[in-house]
Scaffold this motif. Structure first.
Motif, PDB file in Angstrom:
ATOM      1  N   UNK A   1       0.810  -1.208   0.000  1.00 52.31           N
ATOM      2  CA  UNK A   1       0.000   0.000   0.000  1.00 52.31           C
ATOM      3  C   UNK A   1       0.842   1.256   0.000  1.00 52.31           C
ATOM      4  N   UNK A   2       0.272   2.360  -0.476  1.00 53.54           N
ATOM      5  CA  UNK A   2       0.952   3.649  -0.483  1.00 53.54           C
ATOM      6  C   UNK A   2      -0.097   4.752  -0.440  1.00 53.54           C
ATOM      7  N   UNK A   3       0.346   5.965  -0.155  1.00 49.15           N
ATOM      8  CA  UNK A   3      -0.562   7.107  -0.087  1.00 49.15           C
ATOM      9  C   UNK A   3      -0.904   7.582  -1.498  1.00 49.15           C
ATOM     10  N   UNK A   4      -2.191   7.778  -1.739  1.00 52.55           N
ATOM     11  CA  UNK A   4      -2.641   8.178  -3.073  1.00 52.55           C
ATOM     12  C   UNK A   4      -2.029   9.523  -3.461  1.00 52.55           C
ATOM     13  N   UNK A   5      -1.464   9.608  -4.685  1.00 54.28           N
ATOM     14  CA  UNK A   5      -0.859  10.828  -5.174  1.00 54.28           C
ATOM     15  C   UNK A   5       0.570  11.041  -4.756  1.00 54.28           C
ATOM     16  N   UNK A   6       1.161  10.126  -4.001  1.00 54.09           N
ATOM     17  CA  UNK A   6       2.529  10.294  -3.515  1.00 54.09           C
ATOM     18  C   UNK A   6       3.531   9.805  -4.549  1.00 54.09           C
ATOM     19  N   UNK A   7       4.765  10.355  -4.471  1.00 57.33           N
ATOM     20  CA  UNK A   7       5.839   9.901  -5.348  1.00 57.33           C
ATOM     21  C   UNK A   7       6.298   8.493  -5.007  1.00 57.33           C
ATOM     22  N   UNK A   8       5.796   7.944  -3.898  1.00 56.00           N
ATOM     23  CA  UNK A   8       6.185   6.587  -3.492  1.00 56.00           C
ATOM     24  C   UNK A   8       5.773   5.569  -4.547  1.00 56.00           C
ATOM     25  N   UNK A   9       4.701   5.873  -5.295  1.00 55.27           N
ATOM     26  CA  UNK A   9       4.269   4.950  -6.348  1.00 55.27           C
ATOM     27  C   UNK A   9       5.380   4.745  -7.369  1.00 55.27           C
ATOM     28  N   UNK A  10       6.033   5.827  -7.771  1.00 54.56           N
ATOM     29  CA  UNK A  10       7.138   5.707  -8.723  1.00 54.56           C
ATOM     30  C   UNK A  10       8.314   4.950  -8.128  1.00 54.56           C
ATOM     31  N   UNK A  11       8.553   5.146  -6.825  1.00 56.79           N
ATOM     32  CA  UNK A  11       9.642   4.438  -6.151  1.00 56.79           C
ATOM     33  C   UNK A  11       9.384   2.935  -6.176  1.00 56.79           C
ATOM     34  N   UNK A  12       8.145   2.519  -5.906  1.00 58.39           N
ATOM     35  CA  UNK A  12       7.819   1.093  -5.854  1.00 58.39           C
ATOM     36  C   UNK A  12       7.870   0.453  -7.236  1.00 58.39           C
ATOM     37  N   UNK A  13       7.373   1.139  -8.242  1.00 59.07           N
ATOM     38  CA  UNK A  13       7.437   0.570  -9.589  1.00 59.07           C
ATOM     39  C   UNK A  13       8.884   0.454 -10.077  1.00 59.07           C
ATOM     40  N   UNK A  14       9.715   1.410  -9.721  1.00 60.92           N
ATOM     41  CA  UNK A  14      11.133   1.328 -10.076  1.00 60.92           C
ATOM     42  C   UNK A  14      11.816   0.181  -9.323  1.00 60.92           C
ATOM     43  N   UNK A  15      11.309  -0.110  -8.129  1.00 60.01           N
ATOM     44  CA  UNK A  15      11.853  -1.208  -7.332  1.00 60.01           C
ATOM     45  C   UNK A  15      11.522  -2.557  -7.952  1.00 60.01           C
ATOM     46  N   UNK A  16      10.480  -2.618  -8.790  1.00 56.59           N
ATOM     47  CA  UNK A  16      10.130  -3.869  -9.458  1.00 56.59           C
ATOM     48  C   UNK A  16       8.745  -4.385  -9.151  1.00 56.59           C
ATOM     49  N   UNK A  17       7.959  -3.654  -8.359  1.00 56.45           N
ATOM     50  CA  UNK A  17       6.611  -4.108  -8.022  1.00 56.45           C
ATOM     51  C   UNK A  17       5.683  -3.899  -9.219  1.00 56.45           C
ATOM     52  N   UNK A  18       4.885  -4.910  -9.502  1.00 58.37           N
ATOM     53  CA  UNK A  18       3.908  -4.798 -10.585  1.00 58.37           C
ATOM     54  C   UNK A  18       2.775  -3.870 -10.171  1.00 58.37           C
ATOM     55  N   UNK A  19       2.187  -3.220 -11.151  1.00 57.10           N
ATOM     56  CA  UNK A  19       1.107  -2.266 -10.883  1.00 57.10           C
ATOM     57  C   UNK A  19      -0.069  -2.931 -10.178  1.00 57.10           C
ATOM     58  N   UNK A  20      -0.333  -4.173 -10.529  1.00 59.60           N
ATOM     59  CA  UNK A  20      -1.477  -4.868  -9.926  1.00 59.60           C
ATOM     60  C   UNK A  20      -1.241  -5.220  -8.460  1.00 59.60           C
ATOM     61  N   UNK A  21       0.006  -5.122  -8.011  1.00 59.41           N
ATOM     62  CA  UNK A  21       0.317  -5.436  -6.614  1.00 59.41           C
ATOM     63  C   UNK A  21       0.332  -4.193  -5.726  1.00 59.41           C
ATOM     64  N   UNK A  22       0.027  -3.038  -6.283  1.00 56.55           N
ATOM     65  CA  UNK A  22       0.050  -1.793  -5.527  1.00 56.55           C
ATOM     66  C   UNK A  22      -1.370  -1.312  -5.275  1.00 56.55           C
ATOM     67  N   UNK A  23      -1.632  -0.858  -4.058  1.00 56.92           N
ATOM     68  CA  UNK A  23      -2.948  -0.367  -3.684  1.00 56.92           C
ATOM     69  C   UNK A  23      -2.794   0.980  -2.983  1.00 56.92           C
ATOM     70  N   UNK A  24      -3.578   1.957  -3.424  1.00 58.71           N
ATOM     71  CA  UNK A  24      -3.472   3.317  -2.883  1.00 58.71           C
ATOM     72  C   UNK A  24      -4.555   3.560  -1.841  1.00 58.71           C
ATOM     73  N   UNK A  25      -4.211   4.366  -0.819  1.00 58.32           N
ATOM     74  CA  UNK A  25      -5.149   4.712   0.253  1.00 58.32           C
ATOM     75  C   UNK A  25      -4.988   6.200   0.567  1.00 58.32           C
ATOM     76  N   UNK A  26      -6.029   6.763   1.167  1.00 58.92           N
ATOM     77  CA  UNK A  26      -6.021   8.198   1.461  1.00 58.92           C
ATOM     78  C   UNK A  26      -6.224   8.513   2.941  1.00 58.92           C
ATOM     79  N   UNK A  27      -6.730   7.559   3.744  1.00 65.07           N
ATOM     80  CA  UNK A  27      -7.045   7.818   5.142  1.00 65.07           C
ATOM     81  C   UNK A  27      -6.268   6.872   6.053  1.00 65.07           C
ATOM     82  N   UNK A  28      -6.094   7.331   7.289  1.00 65.06           N
ATOM     83  CA  UNK A  28      -5.416   6.500   8.284  1.00 65.06           C
ATOM     84  C   UNK A  28      -6.198   5.224   8.565  1.00 65.06           C
TER      85      UNK A  28
END
Length: 357
Positions: A141-168
Motif C-alpha cells: 500500500x501507499x498514499x494516493x498521489x505520492x511519489x512513493x508509487x514511482x519508487x515502488x514501480x522502479x523497485x520492481x513491483x507490478x502495478x497490480x500489486x500496488x494499492x493506494x489509500x487516502x485515510x489513516x
C-alpha cells in the motif's frame, strides 16, 4: 532548512510473541551448541575429578553407581557451591577452581540475557524487508498521489500489486486484513506521515515503522526567489531544532511515545549467547583437565603430597570402613599424619606400627 527530517519507510503490523513461547523462554539465552558444550563441560569435569580422586579418596570408591553419582553430583553442584569435603588432591582443586570460574561467567551472562528477554518489550514487526515482499508477490500500500508509487514501480513491483489509500483508517484496515485477505502486507510512505499515523494511541501497540528505504531532504517552507525571509526562517529553524523546544513541539503534536523519524524501531529481544563467545573458557578448562588427567592416568605416577603436607601419600587406595577387616589398613612405617585429614576413615580401624629403632 527543512523543519523535519524525512525519508521513506515501511509501516507494518506488529506481532506480540510474549505469550507464545514463554514456557520455554529460559532456554533462549543460550544457543543449542552452547547448551551442549556446557553440559559436556560438567561431565568432563566430573570425569577428570573422578580420575584424580579415585585412587586415594574413599568418597570416590565403592560401587560403580556410587562413584558415578558422587562425581556427577560434585560437578553439577559447582553451579551453586563447591563441596571441598569430597576432594583431597591439590590437582583436583585446581581443576575445580578453573571450572568454577567458567561456570561463574556463563551463569552471570545467562542471567543478564534472560532478564533482558523477560523485561524487554516483546513486539516484533511482521515484515522487515521490502525485497522479501517483492519475491513473495505480496500486495503493498501507499498514499494516493505520492511519489512513493514511482519508487515502488522502479523497485520492481507490478502495478497490480500496488494499492493506494487516502485515510489513516484505510491504512489500519488494510494491514489488519493482510495481503491474502484483500489487504496489504506493508504500507510504504514518508516517515512524517507514518509518524503522524503512529501518534494515534490506538495504533501505537498494533503497528510499527521499520526499515528506512530512502532518505529524503525533509519537509520545508517554499518562498519566492530572492525572498529575504529565507535566511531568517532558516536561522530560526536551526535555533529551534538544535534545542529542546523542537522536541517539546513534536511531543505536543505527535506524542512523547512516538518513534522519531531519525530512528527505526529495533528488535528489543536479546540475542542468544553463542558457543563462540565462551570458546576461550572451554579451551582453558579442557586443557587443564587434560593436564590433570595425565598426571594420574597410570599406577606408576609419582607420589602426591596430601592436604596437610605431612609427607607423600601412598598409592595404595583407602577402603571404605564398612568393607575393612579386623586388621584395618596396614601402613608400614606410616605416621598418624598420613591418614585422611578430615577423618573419612575412623581412627579405631587404623592399626599403627611405630618403628622404635
Amino acid at each position: 532548512m527543512p523543519y523535519t527530517e524525512s525519508g521513506v519507510s515501511l509501516l507494518v503490523l506488529s506481532e506480540n510473541d510474549s505469550n507464545s513461547t514463554i514456557e520455554w523462554v529460559f532456554l533462549k539465552p543460550l544457543t543449542a551448541e552452547l547448551w551442549l558444550a556446557t553440559v559436556g563441560g560438567f561431565f568432563f569435569t566430573a570425569l577428570v575429578v573422578w580420575m584424580i580422586e579415585r585412587p586415594k579418596n574413599v568418597e570416590y570408591q565403592g560401587s560403580s553407581s556410587r562413584q558415578c553419582s558422587t562425581a556427577l553430583y560434585f560437578s553439577f553442584s559447582t553451579l551453586t557451591s563447591s563441596h571441598d569435603q569430597i576432594i583431597r588432591s591439590p590437582l583436583s582443586k585446581i581443576v575445580v577452581v578453573i571450572w568454577c570460574f567458567v561456570v561463574l561467567v556463563i551463569v552471570q551472562s545467562y542471567t543478564a540475557s534472560l532478564s533482558s528477554m523477560l523485561t524487554a518489550k516483546r513486539l516484533r514487526p511482521s515484515v522487515t524487508d521490502l525485497d522479501q515482499l517483492l519475491l513473495n508477490g505480496d500486495y503493498i500500500g501507499y498514499q494516493s498521489g505520492s511519489f512513493v508509487h514511482a519508487v515502488l514501480t522502479k523497485k520492481g513491483f507490478a502495478e497490480k500489486r500496488l494499492r493506494s489509500y487516502t485515510k489513516k483508517e484505510e491504512y489500519a484496515e488494510a494491514l489488519r486484513k493482510g495481503s491474502k485477505n484483500g489487504g496489504v502486507s506493508a504500507i510504504v510512505d514518508e516517515i512524517p506521515y507514518i509518524t503522524s499515523f503512529l501518534s494515534n494511541p490506538q495504533y501505537q501497540n498494533e503497528f510499527q515503522m521499520v526499515n528506512r528505504i530512502y532518505k529524503t531532504p525533509g519537509f520545508g517552507f517554499v518562498f519566492p526567489q530572492n525572498s529575504p525571509l529565507v535566511h531568517n526562517l532558516s536561522v530560526a529553524i536551526l535555533d529551534l531544532t538544535s534545542g529542546d523546544e523542537g522536541s517539546r513541539i513534536q511531543a505536543n503534536w505527535l506524542g512523547s511515545a512516538t518513534t522519531f523519524p531519525s530512528y527505526v524501531i529495533p528488535n528489543t529481544d536479546s540475542a542468544p549467547l553463542t558457543l563462540r563467545s565462551f570458546s576461550g573458557l572451554f579451551i582453558i578448562t579442557s586443557a587443564d583437565g587434560d593436564g590433570g588427567g595425565e598426571g594420574h592416568g597410570g599406577s606408576g605416577s609419582g607420589p602426591l603430597q596430601n592436604d596437610v603436607g605431612n609427607g607423600p601419600m601412598t598409592d595404595q587406595p583407602h577402603h571404605e570402613a564398612g568393607n575393612e577387616d579386623s586388621q584395618g589398613i596396614h601402613g608400614g612405617g606410616e605416621s598418624v599424619g598420613d591418614g585422611e585429614p578430615n577423618g573419612s576413615v575412623p581412627i579405631h580401624t587404623i592399626q599403627i606400627e611405630m618403628n622404635t629403632g
